[in-house]
Enzyme design. Sequence first.
Site, short mmCIF file in Angstrom:
data_model
loop_
_atom_site.label_atom_id
_atom_site.label_comp_id
_atom_site.label_asym_id
_atom_site.label_seq_id
_atom_site.Cartn_x
_atom_site.Cartn_y
_atom_site.Cartn_z
N GLU A 154 1.00 -1.06 -0.11
CA GLU A 154 -0.12 0.04 0.28
C GLU A 154 0.39 1.56 0.04
O GLU A 154 0.27 2.16 -0.91
CB GLU A 154 -0.63 -0.26 1.38
N HIS A 223 -10.41 -5.91 10.19
CA HIS A 223 -11.03 -5.45 8.54
C HIS A 223 -12.74 -5.21 9.03
O HIS A 223 -12.94 -4.67 8.41
CB HIS A 223 -11.17 -7.09 8.18
#
Length: 419
Positions: A154, A223
């Site tokens: 990322e 998450h």
Amino acid sequence: MAAAILQSIGDVYSLSSHNSFTCKRSHLPFYFSPKPSPADRKARILFTVRSDVCTTNDSKLKLKASRSRDVVVNAAASAAVKADGSVASPAPKPGHEILLFEALREGLDEEMQRDPRVCVMGEDVGHYGGSYKVTKGLAAKYGDLRVLDTPIAENSFTGMGIGAAMTGLRPVIEGMNMGFLLLAFNQISNNCGMLHYTSGGQFTIPVVIRGPGGVGRQLGAEHSQRLESYFQAIPGIQMVACSTPYNAKGLMKAAIRSENPVILFEHVLLYNLKERIPDEEYVLSLEEAEMVRPGEHITILTYSRMRYHVMQATKTLVNKGYDPEVIDIRSLKPFDLFTIGNSVKKTHRVLIVEECMRTGGIGASLTAAINENFYDYLDAPIMCLSSQDVPTPYAGTLEEWTVVQPAQIVAAVEQLCRC
């Protein structure tokens, strides 16, 4: 006799074809027209009356022929009216039905067609179509360079996207999950938000950072992140949250066209929401709230998934005699204080409902902004319902307890309206 009847019917049809029994739309004889006009009906009645007064045997035959003709005409006209009735049934609603993730894709696709500088990058965004299929089919349409699959890194591909924006491209960076973008926090804060300022205005950063987040269905703590509170403190960045297919597409298009870096928050549980949206192009403002339901007794400010918890609670509140005004703030940074302020001036009570954490969340910032600007209009303290400051449990029942539920909203409104 039968021959005479047929001859008479033929004479009637011949007469009809030379008089005003013709449908203007189809230019067919009257007996095939969808619906007889008043003049046609009048002429047919007069013709029948003239036949009824005949007294000779030939006239009787003509009378029978006339009645037979009426049966043929009426049956054909009735069938035509039925056929026309099916065509004239209520027209379909304008626009097309679409799911939220498809609306995001549609907005992205339209902008990629309009502007060749728009490109997409992220993990599995290419031929796989993204983890929630937002980019499905775009790689085949635009090629691997404009829809770029990246490694699981990322910080690297976010930095690459920011650099691409500095050179004139308009990248859309997808985080497979918003929680993963914490790995790119340095690039988003120190580069994305500040380079326009630190370069003395030499660079603009027209980049969109988007992806799914929020509390899903037993996705676990890592998450289930809500990163609005993390990114709101970064100067130079705009933040918006979509909640319907309509505003998802409109906000996506607006974010891509903006010269500022924009973070678009999408909730993982809203991707399959269906709504009818216009066929024609539209673009929404990145800085406007949406009036979901006008009311008089209390202002309820919310966004993203909590919009639906609020509307569920609103049904109960209306049955109990309350009239709440519901606003989807949409723009998380900056706030639309014009819309919010007008509502506060009308209702004098405010309830904020969010899925973000209570400490340092969007609700805390919104509470401060309302108190600073509209304190004199308040008849009761602002109340904020937020998620609990705990990691989101995996167990479904415990997960629900950490997030605001409709019953809590109803109780909070009742408490505030007693003040």
